[in-house]
Design an enzyme around this catalytic site. Sequence first.
Site, PDB file in Angstrom:
ATOM      1  N   ASP A 126     -10.709  -4.857   8.461  1.00 54.72           N
ATOM      2  CA  ASP A 126     -10.424  -6.330   8.589  1.00 54.72           C
ATOM      3  C   ASP A 126      -9.891  -7.251   8.313  1.00 54.72           C
ATOM      4  OD1 ASP A 126     -13.914  -8.087   8.530  1.00 54.72           O
ATOM      5  OD2 ASP A 126     -12.483  -8.901   8.266  1.00 54.72           O
ATOM      6  N   ILE A 127      -9.210  -8.416   8.479  1.00 55.27           N
ATOM      7  CA  ILE A 127      -7.735  -9.298   7.965  1.00 55.27           C
ATOM      8  C   ILE A 127      -8.586 -10.104   6.398  1.00 55.27           C
ATOM      9  CG2 ILE A 127      -8.263 -11.331   8.931  1.00 55.27           C
ATOM     10  CD1 ILE A 127      -4.609 -11.103   8.953  1.00 55.27           C
TER      11      ILE A 127
ATOM     12  N   GLY B 109     -13.046 -14.545  18.638  1.00 52.79           N
ATOM     13  CA  GLY B 109     -11.998 -13.485  17.794  1.00 52.79           C
ATOM     14  C   GLY B 109     -11.648 -13.430  15.556  1.00 52.79           C
TER      15      GLY B 109
ATOM     16  N   ASP C 234     -10.509 -16.465  14.817  1.00 47.50           N
ATOM     17  CA  ASP C 234     -11.198 -16.878  14.331  1.00 47.50           C
ATOM     18  C   ASP C 234     -12.382 -17.205  13.995  1.00 47.50           C
ATOM     19  OD1 ASP C 234     -10.718 -20.251  16.576  1.00 47.50           O
ATOM     20  OD2 ASP C 234     -10.196 -19.956  13.881  1.00 47.50           O
TER      21      ASP C 234
ATOM     22  N   SER D 102      -2.197 -13.999  19.636  1.00 46.46           N
ATOM     23  CA  SER D 102      -2.216 -13.631  20.258  1.00 46.46           C
ATOM     24  C   SER D 102      -2.199 -12.420  21.986  1.00 46.46           C
ATOM     25  CB  SER D 102      -0.910 -14.131  21.095  1.00 46.46           C
ATOM     26  OG  SER D 102      -0.817 -16.033  21.033  1.00 46.46           O
ATOM     27  N   THR D 103      -3.058 -11.636  21.043  1.00 47.45           N
ATOM     28  CA  THR D 103      -2.678 -10.279  21.565  1.00 47.45           C
ATOM     29  C   THR D 103      -4.752 -10.140  22.717  1.00 47.45           C
ATOM     30  OG1 THR D 103      -2.908  -9.093  19.782  1.00 47.45           O
ATOM     31  CG2 THR D 103      -0.783  -9.268  20.747  1.00 47.45           C
ATOM     32  N   GLY D 104      -4.927 -11.048  21.690  1.00 51.30           N
ATOM     33  CA  GLY D 104      -6.790 -11.081  22.091  1.00 51.30           C
ATOM     34  C   GLY D 104      -6.827 -11.203  23.550  1.00 51.30           C
TER      35      GLY D 104
ATOM     36  N   TYR E   2      -6.372 -14.715  23.994  1.00 49.41           N
ATOM     37  CA  TYR E   2      -4.917 -14.384  24.824  1.00 49.41           C
ATOM     38  C   TYR E   2      -3.713 -14.221  25.432  1.00 49.41           C
ATOM     39  CZ  TYR E   2      -5.376 -19.527  22.463  1.00 49.41           C
ATOM     40  OH  TYR E   2      -6.121 -20.929  22.266  1.00 49.41           O
TER      41      TYR E   2
HETATM   42  N1  APR Z   1      -9.333  -8.640  10.996  1.00 48.41           N
HETATM   43  C1  APR Z   1      -7.940  -8.618  12.329  1.00 48.41           C
HETATM   44  N2  APR Z   1      -7.871  -8.291  12.978  1.00 48.41           N
HETATM   45  C2  APR Z   1      -8.984  -9.142  14.107  1.00 48.41           C
HETATM   46  C3  APR Z   1     -10.379  -9.370  13.269  1.00 48.41           C
HETATM   47  C4  APR Z   1     -10.210  -9.557  11.911  1.00 48.41           C
HETATM   48  N3  APR Z   1     -11.607  -9.605  11.268  1.00 48.41           N
HETATM   49  N4  APR Z   1     -10.671 -10.362  14.127  1.00 48.41           N
HETATM   50  C5  APR Z   1     -10.130  -9.930  16.217  1.00 48.41           C
HETATM   51  N5  APR Z   1      -8.778  -9.519  15.483  1.00 48.41           N
HETATM   52  C6  APR Z   1      -7.984  -8.832  16.545  1.00 48.41           C
HETATM   53  C7  APR Z   1      -7.802  -8.918  17.584  1.00 48.41           C
HETATM   54  O1  APR Z   1      -8.402  -7.312  17.839  1.00 48.41           O
HETATM   55  C8  APR Z   1      -6.518  -9.219  18.584  1.00 48.41           C
HETATM   56  O2  APR Z   1      -5.702  -7.993  18.157  1.00 48.41           O
HETATM   57  O3  APR Z   1      -6.742 -10.342  16.147  1.00 48.41           O
HETATM   58  C9  APR Z   1      -5.926 -10.110  17.413  1.00 48.41           C
HETATM   59  C10 APR Z   1      -6.080 -11.384  17.899  1.00 48.41           C
HETATM   60  O4  APR Z   1      -7.132 -11.584  18.667  1.00 48.41           O
HETATM   61  P1  APR Z   1      -8.231 -12.671  19.577  1.00 48.41           P
HETATM   62  O5  APR Z   1      -8.846 -13.339  17.793  1.00 48.41           O
HETATM   63  O6  APR Z   1      -8.130 -12.655  20.466  1.00 48.41           O
HETATM   64  O7  APR Z   1      -6.142 -13.957  19.141  1.00 48.41           O
HETATM   65  P2  APR Z   1      -5.510 -14.073  20.445  1.00 48.41           P
HETATM   66  O8  APR Z   1      -5.746 -13.575  21.159  1.00 48.41           O
HETATM   67  O9  APR Z   1      -4.778 -15.660  19.330  1.00 48.41           O
HETATM   68  O10 APR Z   1      -6.408 -16.289  21.055  1.00 48.41           O
HETATM   69  C11 APR Z   1      -7.363 -17.216  19.982  1.00 48.41           C
HETATM   70  O11 APR Z   1      -9.397 -17.113  20.242  1.00 48.41           O
HETATM   71  O12 APR Z   1     -10.970 -16.747  18.635  1.00 48.41           O
HETATM   72  C12 APR Z   1      -9.816 -17.898  19.490  1.00 48.41           C
HETATM   73  O13 APR Z   1     -10.008 -20.234  18.327  1.00 48.41           O
HETATM   74  C13 APR Z   1      -9.345 -18.275  19.009  1.00 48.41           C
HETATM   75  O14 APR Z   1      -8.797 -20.061  20.643  1.00 48.41           O
HETATM   76  C14 APR Z   1      -7.877 -18.791  19.820  1.00 48.41           C
HETATM   77  C15 APR Z   1      -7.382 -18.160  20.523  1.00 48.41           C
END
Ligand code: APR
Length: 174
Positions: free
Chosen positions: A16-17, A38, A40, A123-125, A127
């Site tokens: 967890d970051i 996610g 964020d 962007s890999t979640g 997005y």
């Molecule tokens: N720690 C580390 N990585 C995490 C955590 C965490 N606590 N939670 C999620 N992740 C990972 C996800 O599993 C994925 O591999 O972060 C990566 C990015 O995924 P998302 O959070 O979905 O971000 P993204 O794909 O960039 O989409 C951004 O999602 O949450 C919204 O407001 C944000 O609209 C924006 C969009």
Amino acid sequence: MREERFVAKLSVVRGDITQRSVDAIVNAANSSLLGGGGVDGAIHRAAGPDLLAACQTLNGCPTGSAKATAGFKLPAKWVFHAVGPVWNGGHSGEPEKLAGCYRACFALAQEHGVTSIAFPAISTGIYHFPKGPAAEIAVRESQALAEAAGVERVEFVCFDEATAMVYERVLGEA
Ligand code: APR
């Protein structure tokens, strides 16, 4: 005086970051910078409400760039809010915009004297950017920019095993 040179250390971390004890963690935000799901959502929950209040003064952030706030209740001193591209097939400038996020974060690192930084897989979640190409951009930009920016430690923090394995493969091939 001979300037001390160093070799930046890049590593893959599972977890967890929000718990990383680094100078700056990077958020995968949206252009409003007003929070989301996610990573964020996790960062805002861990940092507390002062983070949203700080973001509200920033007037958003364009895709492919990043803006800095304090980390508030996080162990990290800074949060660099990067706005990655939504994947749309790869022919709408998505790779260049994702690279821009990393470039902007290293520019912020240099500006704020940050020597250790943790990135999520931007962007890999939600997005839907493919993990392999996203990891290649992350590693390539970090290798190119970390030392000039004064960043000695770069962590790629992966929340799931599949992502971690991709980053380890890419870093191993780099
Ligand atoms: N720690 C580390 N990585 C995490 C955590 C965490 N606590 N939670 C999620 N992740 C990972 C996800 O599993 C994925 O591999 O972060 C990566 C990015 O995924 P998302 O959070 O979905 O971000 P993204 O794909 O960039 O989409 C951004 O999602 O949450 C919204 O407001 C944000 O609209 C924006 C969009």
